[in-house]
Motif scaffolding. Structure first.
Motif, PDB file in Angstrom:
ATOM      1  N   SER A   1       0.800  -1.222   0.000  1.00 54.92           N
ATOM      2  CA  SER A   1       0.000   0.000   0.000  1.00 54.92           C
ATOM      3  C   SER A   1       0.833   1.272   0.000  1.00 54.92           C
ATOM      4  O   SER A   1       0.343   2.338  -0.398  1.00 54.92           O
ATOM      5  CB  SER A   1      -0.941  -0.001   1.212  1.00 54.92           C
ATOM      6  N   THR A   2       2.083   1.214   0.439  1.00 51.85           N
ATOM      7  CA  THR A   2       2.933   2.405   0.423  1.00 51.85           C
ATOM      8  C   THR A   2       3.219   2.894  -0.995  1.00 51.85           C
ATOM      9  O   THR A   2       3.664   4.032  -1.181  1.00 51.85           O
ATOM     10  CB  THR A   2       4.271   2.118   1.131  1.00 51.85           C
TER      11      THR A   2
ATOM     12  N   ALA B   1      -5.345   7.373  -1.349  1.00 53.49           N
ATOM     13  CA  ALA B   1      -4.888   6.111  -1.941  1.00 53.49           C
ATOM     14  C   ALA B   1      -4.418   5.142  -0.871  1.00 53.49           C
ATOM     15  O   ALA B   1      -4.702   3.933  -0.933  1.00 53.49           O
ATOM     16  CB  ALA B   1      -3.759   6.374  -2.941  1.00 53.49           C
ATOM     17  N   GLY B   2      -3.683   5.632   0.133  1.00 50.56           N
ATOM     18  CA  GLY B   2      -3.233   4.762   1.215  1.00 50.56           C
ATOM     19  C   GLY B   2      -4.385   4.164   1.987  1.00 50.56           C
ATOM     20  O   GLY B   2      -4.382   2.967   2.314  1.00 50.56           O
ATOM     21  N   VAL B   3      -5.399   4.971   2.278  1.00 49.99           N
ATOM     22  CA  VAL B   3      -6.573   4.476   3.004  1.00 49.99           C
ATOM     23  C   VAL B   3      -7.298   3.417   2.189  1.00 49.99           C
ATOM     24  O   VAL B   3      -7.654   2.338   2.696  1.00 49.99           O
ATOM     25  CB  VAL B   3      -7.522   5.638   3.342  1.00 49.99           C
ATOM     26  N   ILE B   4      -7.526   3.693   0.907  1.00 50.34           N
ATOM     27  CA  ILE B   4      -8.242   2.750   0.054  1.00 50.34           C
ATOM     28  C   ILE B   4      -7.484   1.437  -0.073  1.00 50.34           C
ATOM     29  O   ILE B   4      -8.065   0.350  -0.002  1.00 50.34           O
ATOM     30  CB  ILE B   4      -8.477   3.377  -1.335  1.00 50.34           C
ATOM     31  N   SER B   5      -6.167   1.526  -0.261  1.00 49.92           N
ATOM     32  CA  SER B   5      -5.367   0.316  -0.463  1.00 49.92           C
ATOM     33  C   SER B   5      -5.350  -0.570   0.781  1.00 49.92           C
ATOM     34  O   SER B   5      -5.531  -1.792   0.686  1.00 49.92           O
ATOM     35  CB  SER B   5      -3.945   0.701  -0.863  1.00 49.92           C
TER      36      SER B   5
ATOM     37  N   CYS C   1      -1.211 -11.707  -4.805  1.00 49.51           N
ATOM     38  CA  CYS C   1      -0.352 -10.648  -4.278  1.00 49.51           C
ATOM     39  C   CYS C   1      -1.113  -9.368  -3.924  1.00 49.51           C
ATOM     40  O   CYS C   1      -0.486  -8.327  -3.709  1.00 49.51           O
ATOM     41  CB  CYS C   1       0.752 -10.322  -5.278  1.00 49.51           C
ATOM     42  N   GLY C   2      -2.431  -9.426  -3.860  1.00 47.09           N
ATOM     43  CA  GLY C   2      -3.200  -8.229  -3.530  1.00 47.09           C
ATOM     44  C   GLY C   2      -3.090  -7.142  -4.572  1.00 47.09           C
ATOM     45  O   GLY C   2      -3.098  -5.947  -4.248  1.00 47.09           O
ATOM     46  N   VAL C   3      -3.021  -7.533  -5.839  1.00 48.89           N
ATOM     47  CA  VAL C   3      -2.851  -6.579  -6.933  1.00 48.89           C
ATOM     48  C   VAL C   3      -4.025  -5.596  -7.008  1.00 48.89           C
ATOM     49  O   VAL C   3      -3.847  -4.407  -7.315  1.00 48.89           O
ATOM     50  CB  VAL C   3      -2.680  -7.344  -8.264  1.00 48.89           C
ATOM     51  N   HIS C   4      -5.219  -6.073  -6.731  1.00 48.71           N
ATOM     52  CA  HIS C   4      -6.398  -5.204  -6.793  1.00 48.71           C
ATOM     53  C   HIS C   4      -6.257  -4.017  -5.846  1.00 48.71           C
ATOM     54  O   HIS C   4      -6.693  -2.902  -6.161  1.00 48.71           O
ATOM     55  CB  HIS C   4      -7.648  -6.021  -6.444  1.00 48.71           C
ATOM     56  N   ASN C   5      -5.629  -4.235  -4.713  1.00 49.50           N
ATOM     57  CA  ASN C   5      -5.520  -3.193  -3.704  1.00 49.50           C
ATOM     58  C   ASN C   5      -4.388  -2.211  -3.997  1.00 49.50           C
ATOM     59  O   ASN C   5      -4.444  -1.058  -3.559  1.00 49.50           O
ATOM     60  CB  ASN C   5      -5.298  -3.821  -2.332  1.00 49.50           C
ATOM     61  N   LEU C   6      -3.372  -2.648  -4.707  1.00 42.36           N
ATOM     62  CA  LEU C   6      -2.252  -1.766  -5.037  1.00 42.36           C
ATOM     63  C   LEU C   6      -2.444  -1.090  -6.385  1.00 42.36           C
ATOM     64  O   LEU C   6      -2.125   0.094  -6.541  1.00 42.36           O
ATOM     65  CB  LEU C   6      -0.938  -2.563  -5.038  1.00 42.36           C
TER      66      LEU C   6
END
Length: 470
Positions: A278-279, A306-310, A331-336
């Motif tokens: 998320s960073t 963006a950080g909050v959403i991720s 790998c959590g691609v949707h969130n990044l």
């Protein structure tokens, strides 16, 4: 892998594509003579000294950053780094050919030019495929990954051509054509694949050292992210804005990530998945509007959101998508990439609507950002409102093409002709990597002990207890 065809399938497919690339470059590619002349203008290598360092930054992101970022899974470290290398080199060649065939020079002369600029664009195409790889890591064989790269690169380059040469939208940092497209292409393919999340099937999916390796990738991506948003910007002031806006957005996003990550844990601890992933979301979220005339505090606000959403995606949304829709994102691609990329698309619409004004940009700059704006060299007729609508249309095209293309590619990869992996609970990447016969300790091992171990391995192989490739 029981039959010869299964064991040699990867080699045959790879040989076919590589020969195809060589023939394509032999028949249609040439060096850019104008660029070669500029190399020695005034006795200096002006072109290389300005563009090649940018290419190097993106190169490091592709081959080191993304490779180690996905190395947090202890059973798939080899694949994260080596398949990353394989796909990147494959896509580099194919993307240069595709863009060459779509170039005006090819239409006029039957040849296309190759220069550092084309290398930069090819590396950006690699990122699209590597994002998708992050969704499907552990659930595809090497030959399936190669076919995935071929299909996805074909579609993504065509989508890029539509967005920039037909719709004439501003997507300076390529958040729509790279991050949104790569994420939702992979998620759509994952739905068709119906394979479980390898992290759920593997107890303690990551360990201390694998998380540490992943942080190496994160740091490389964090450091060089401003380059990818700025490398292809024109004129110089747009490139300068892209660098500053990206840096501010990522700084704000990083602080926000640590803050929200601590709030998601009942003891106030940090989650390494959030820190690794998320960073970086701020760089994705600001991408489409990084070159636009916005204020520094806008970039900080975008990074914080963006950080909050991720982090929310990692902590809450991913589990619900898996449970309700069987969408498994390794790998959590949707969130990044997916969610911040959509945020970037929305921001590009708002920026076009509120700030697309000749008085703000100046007569020259605005036509680099919005080439079809009224009064420009392309004889466009757009105002701020119509440009915002085209930005929305570009976002819809990228998202739709990604979902449909990913779904169709997933169906192709399910054809039994191609080597398939078993369920992740029983599949290990060791099946695709030969074990070293002699490592450092065995050199100093007694001959008798070495012979005993070889006999034991041969017996296990004859009994079918281990695979012959490991």
């Amino acid at each position: 892998m029981t039959s010869i065809l299964q064991r040699r399938q990867f080699a045959l497919v790879t040989l076919f594509f590589q020969l195809l690339f060589i023939v394509g470059f032999a028949l249609f590619a040439k060096f850019d003579t104008a660029t070669e002349h500029d190399l020695y203008a005034n006795g200096k290598r002006v072109f290389v000294n300005t563009d090649f360092p940018l290419f190097q930054d993106i190169h490091v992101m592709v081959y080191v950053g993304f490779g180690f970022l996905m190395a947090f899974l202890k059973r798939y470290g080899f694949s994260a780094v080596s398949v990353n290398l394989l796909l990147s080199t494959f896509v580099t060649q194919y993307a240069m050919l595709l863009r060459g065939f779509l170039s005006p020079t090819f239409h006029d002369t039957g040849m296309f030019s190759v220069s550092v600029n084309e290398m930069v664009s090819a590396d950006i195409s690699c990122i699209v495929v590597l994002i998708t790889m992050g969704v499907l890591l552990g659930r595809l064989t090497p030959v399936q990954f190669l076919l995935l790269a071929f299909c996805e690169t074909t579609i993504s380059v065509m989508v890029e051509h539509i967005l920039f040469n037909i719709l004439h939208i501003n997507d300076g940092g390529r958040s729509l054509v790279v991050h949104v497209f790569g994420a939702y292409f992979g998620l759509a393919a994952a739905v068709v694949g119906q394979k479980k999340n390898v992290m759920e099937m593997d107890a303690e999916g990551s360990i201390y050292h694998s998380d540490l390796f992943s942080m190496i990738g994160t740091m490389f991506l964090w450091i060089f992210f401003p380059t990818i948003n700025a490398a292809i910007q024109e004129p110089a002031d747009a490139r300068h804005r892209a660098i500053v806006n990206t840096y501010l957005a990522m700084a704000s996003c990083t602080v926000s990530t640590f803050l929200v990550s601590s709030l998601t844990d009942h003891l106030g601890r940090f989650n390494m998945i959030h820190i690794q992933s998320s960073t970086l979301a701020g760089g994705v979220a600001i991408g489409s509007a990084a070159n636009a005339m916005i204020y520094p505090y806008h970039a900080c606000v975008v990074g914080m959101v963006a950080g909050v959403i991720s982090v929310f995606g990692h902590a809450v949304l991913s589990k619900r998508l898996e449970k309700r829709f069987n969408i498994y994102d390794t790998c959590g691609v949707h969130n990044l990439h997916g969610l911040p990329g959509l945020l970037s698309g929305v921001i590009s619409i708002l920026v076009a609507l509120l700030y697309a004004d000749k008085e703000i940009y100046g007569e020259d700059t605005i036509y680099h950002i919005y080439p079809y704006f009224a009064g420009g060299p392309m004889n466009g007729d757009r105002d701020a409102y119509s440009q915002a609508m085209y930005q929305l249309a570009g976002m819809i095209v990228a998202l739709t093409a990604a979902i449909v293309g990913g779904f169709m590619t997933g169906l192709v990869l399910r054809i039994r002709l191609w080597n398939q992996v078993e369920d992740p609970g029983f599949s290990y990447e060791a099946n695709y990597y030969a074990k070293q016969e002699f490592n450092f300790p065995t050199k100093y091992m007694s001959k008798r002990r070495r012979a005993v171990e070889i006999d034991m391995l041969n017996q296990l192989e004859n009994n079918g207890q281990i695979d012959d490739v490991y």
